[in-house]
Design a protein around this motif. Structure first.
Motif, PDB file in Angstrom:
ATOM      1  N   ASN A   1       7.154  -9.502  15.308  1.00 45.56           N
ATOM      2  CA  ASN A   1       7.895  -9.238  13.932  1.00 45.56           C
ATOM      3  C   ASN A   1       7.160  -9.291  12.324  1.00 45.56           C
ATOM      4  O   ASN A   1       7.858  -9.922  11.638  1.00 45.56           O
ATOM      5  N   ILE A   2       5.862  -9.242  12.461  1.00 46.47           N
ATOM      6  CA  ILE A   2       5.569  -8.581  10.933  1.00 46.47           C
ATOM      7  C   ILE A   2       6.064  -7.447  10.600  1.00 46.47           C
ATOM      8  O   ILE A   2       5.292  -6.224  10.897  1.00 46.47           O
ATOM      9  N   SER A   3       6.454  -7.485   8.978  1.00 50.11           N
ATOM     10  CA  SER A   3       6.666  -6.454   8.952  1.00 50.11           C
ATOM     11  C   SER A   3       6.121  -5.885   7.157  1.00 50.11           C
ATOM     12  O   SER A   3       5.823  -7.142   6.762  1.00 50.11           O
ATOM     13  N   CYS A   4       5.299  -4.648   7.477  1.00 47.31           N
ATOM     14  CA  CYS A   4       4.970  -3.995   6.622  1.00 47.31           C
ATOM     15  C   CYS A   4       6.031  -3.237   5.686  1.00 47.31           C
ATOM     16  O   CYS A   4       6.578  -2.380   6.079  1.00 47.31           O
ATOM     17  N   TYR A   5       5.693  -3.359   3.868  1.00 48.24           N
ATOM     18  CA  TYR A   5       6.498  -2.889   3.215  1.00 48.24           C
ATOM     19  C   TYR A   5       5.687  -1.938   2.489  1.00 48.24           C
ATOM     20  O   TYR A   5       4.087  -2.610   1.755  1.00 48.24           O
ATOM     21  N   MET A   6       6.250  -0.738   1.364  1.00 51.31           N
ATOM     22  CA  MET A   6       6.071  -0.198  -0.042  1.00 51.31           C
ATOM     23  C   MET A   6       6.665   0.148  -1.159  1.00 51.31           C
ATOM     24  O   MET A   6       7.121   0.296  -0.321  1.00 51.31           O
TER      25      MET A   6
ATOM     26  N   ASP B   1      -1.205  -2.077  -0.857  1.00 46.03           N
ATOM     27  CA  ASP B   1      -1.258  -1.082  -1.636  1.00 46.03           C
ATOM     28  C   ASP B   1      -2.255   0.340  -1.140  1.00 46.03           C
ATOM     29  O   ASP B   1      -2.461   0.234  -0.093  1.00 46.03           O
ATOM     30  N   THR B   2      -1.918   1.598  -1.972  1.00 42.70           N
ATOM     31  CA  THR B   2      -2.446   2.286  -1.865  1.00 42.70           C
ATOM     32  C   THR B   2      -3.834   2.509  -0.914  1.00 42.70           C
ATOM     33  O   THR B   2      -4.832   2.616   0.159  1.00 42.70           O
ATOM     34  N   SER B   3      -5.011   0.790  -1.979  1.00 46.03           N
ATOM     35  CA  SER B   3      -6.392   1.641  -1.312  1.00 46.03           C
ATOM     36  C   SER B   3      -6.484   0.711  -0.054  1.00 46.03           C
ATOM     37  O   SER B   3      -7.470   0.771   0.681  1.00 46.03           O
ATOM     38  N   VAL B   4      -5.997   0.143   0.405  1.00 42.58           N
ATOM     39  CA  VAL B   4      -5.716  -0.755   1.966  1.00 42.58           C
ATOM     40  C   VAL B   4      -6.098   0.699   2.878  1.00 42.58           C
ATOM     41  O   VAL B   4      -7.481   0.277   3.823  1.00 42.58           O
ATOM     42  N   PHE B   5      -5.627   1.789   2.255  1.00 39.25           N
ATOM     43  CA  PHE B   5      -5.531   2.624   3.286  1.00 39.25           C
ATOM     44  C   PHE B   5      -6.525   3.601   2.848  1.00 39.25           C
ATOM     45  O   PHE B   5      -7.412   4.153   3.851  1.00 39.25           O
ATOM     46  N   ILE B   6      -6.876   4.004   1.847  1.00 39.53           N
ATOM     47  CA  ILE B   6      -8.138   4.913   1.877  1.00 39.53           C
ATOM     48  C   ILE B   6      -9.966   3.825   1.706  1.00 39.53           C
ATOM     49  O   ILE B   6     -10.564   4.771   1.622  1.00 39.53           O
ATOM     50  N   THR B   7      -9.839   3.117   1.463  1.00 41.68           N
ATOM     51  CA  THR B   7     -10.945   1.981   1.520  1.00 41.68           C
ATOM     52  C   THR B   7     -11.991   2.488   2.753  1.00 41.68           C
ATOM     53  O   THR B   7     -11.393   1.915   3.155  1.00 41.68           O
TER      54      THR B   7
ATOM     55  N   ASN C   1       4.279   4.490  -2.051  1.00 40.21           N
ATOM     56  CA  ASN C   1       4.177   5.849  -0.823  1.00 40.21           C
ATOM     57  C   ASN C   1       3.604   6.969  -1.240  1.00 40.21           C
ATOM     58  O   ASN C   1       3.269   7.454  -0.674  1.00 40.21           O
ATOM     59  N   ASP C   2       4.561   7.279  -2.822  1.00 38.72           N
ATOM     60  CA  ASP C   2       3.919   9.142  -2.633  1.00 38.72           C
ATOM     61  C   ASP C   2       3.161   9.187  -3.487  1.00 38.72           C
ATOM     62  O   ASP C   2       3.172   9.999  -3.266  1.00 38.72           O
TER      63      ASP C   2
END
Length: 219
Positions: free
Chosen positions: A48-53, A13-19, A58-59
């Motif tokens: 091989n741990i993958s992260c998605y959004m 989520d966006t909050s992961v990066f903003i917090t 993303n926008d």
């Protein structure tokens, strides 16, 4: 290098990066985001741990990072290591019970909002009777309106799924059978209803660090 099976998937989520909770010591937002993306990259390459959004997240995140003067290099790193994938909106089935629960919750929240509004009107009426001058009266009413906005927002939006971005996140996580990483209480509540694994954003860097450290111990 031999191909390894996919071990973990996470939808961010966006909050992961903003917090501010992910920042160490005196890190600014760019330093914290850059460090987190380095962990994401290492976890992908080594385990091989993958992260998605989803694209909507993303926008939203890219706009927030640019508004905070985060460099284009860091944003490019985000696009490199966090996979942007649209959820299969027309393929995933949502249990009717979850929809019924959402309808019931929103109905209750509207009632809460009405009670908050009624309380504010009564308070404004009382202040009008108590104030002697127009300027003092307007100042008091302005404060009542400000309080009403805050309380109304909390009554209707706090802890609830309130945007397409949030729903995209959950649908994608369900599609991929991935864990949800967020600081948003509303998303966490719905992740539980969807039967999804979830993790607070503030704990995500430590989780990746532990995966990497465990890999070194095994090696």
């Amino acid at each position: 290098m031999a191909e390894r099976p996919l071990k973990q998937r996470f939808v961010l989520d966006t909050s992961v990066f903003i917090t501010p909770e992910i920042r160490e010591d005196d890190e600014d937002i760019e330093e914290a985001v850059d460090r987190l993306l380095d962990l994401v990259a290492a976890a992908k390459l080594e385990h091989n741990i993958s992260c998605y959004m989803p694209p909507s997240i993303n926008d939203e995140l890219t706009t927030m990072l640019r508004d905070r003067d985060v460099s284009t290099e860091t944003i490019a790193k985000l696009d490199t290591w966090v996979i942007t994938k649209s959820p299969a909106q027309y393929e995933l089935m949502i249990p009717a019970e979850i929809v019924y629960g959402f309808i019931d919750e929103m109905s209750e929240r509207v009632n809460r909002g009405l009670r908050v509004s009624e309380k504010a009107v009564r308070k404004a009426e009382q202040s009008r009777d108590e104030q002697e001058t127009d300027s003092e009266h307007m100042s008091e009413v302005d404060q009542v309106i400000s309080d009403l906005r805050d309380e109304y927002r909390r009554a209707l939006r706090q802890g609830v799924l309130d945007s397409r971005e949030d729903f995209d996140l959950l649908i994608l996580a369900r599609e991929l059978e991935a864990g949800v990483v967020t600081e948003d209480t509303g998303i966490i509540n719905w992740a539980e209803d969807f039967g999804l694994r979830y993790l607070r954003g503030r704990s995500f860097p430590s989780l990746l660090e532990e995966y990497l450290a465990a890999g070194e111990r095994i090696d």
